[in-house]
Design a protein around this motif. Structure first.
Motif: not given
Length: 137
Positions: A90-112
């Motif tokens: 389901d990698w392509s679905t995960l990528q699509a979901d991550a693309r949809h959720a992408h914003n300027a707070r990626t680092a903060a999200y991941l570090m959380g």
């Protein structure tokens, strides 16, 4: 068995982030609020404390911020894969979901994510990759 898709982010970059995330995760809340100016006088207690001037946090944030959008998206999707949100098929679905959720707070999200290093390590393993060579350097 399904074909393993390509990652937009290099394994060595994921391994660097994984390594820094481990260092960041090992930090704890401030336990020595009356810290002196000499670390050896304080018994080196401050080394594992989490504070705003944490160089590991700044380095990790800066590194993730400097990744291109596709690398950030795959990094988030890789964390979700390692967390068990979906399988490698389901990698392509995960990528699509991550693309949809992408914003300027990626680092903060991941570090959380409290287990970010574990999630990335598991995600890489599902791609047949490890950080053994990176850790050996």
């Amino acid at each position: 068995m399904t074909d393993i898709p390509d990652l937009a982010i290099a394994t060595r970059k994921v391994c660097f982030i994984l390594s820094k995330a481990r260092q960041f995760d090992e930090k704890e809340n401030v336990t020595d609020p009356d810290s002196g100016s000499n670390a050896s006088d304080d018994g080196m207690v401050d080394i594992l404390e989490d504070d705003r001037s944490d160089p590991v946090q700044h380095e990790l944030t800066s590194f993730i911020h400097d990744l291109n959008v596709d690398e950030q998206i795959d990094l988030v999707a890789l964390a979700w894969l390692g967390r068990g949100d979906a399988g490698i098929a389901d990698w392509s679905t995960l990528q699509a979901d991550a693309r949809h959720a992408h914003n300027a707070r990626t680092a903060a999200y991941l570090m959380g994510l409290p287990l970010l290093s574990d999630y990335l390590e598991e995600g890489l393993s599902l791609f047949g990759e490890t950080c053994e060579d990176f850790e050996a350097e």
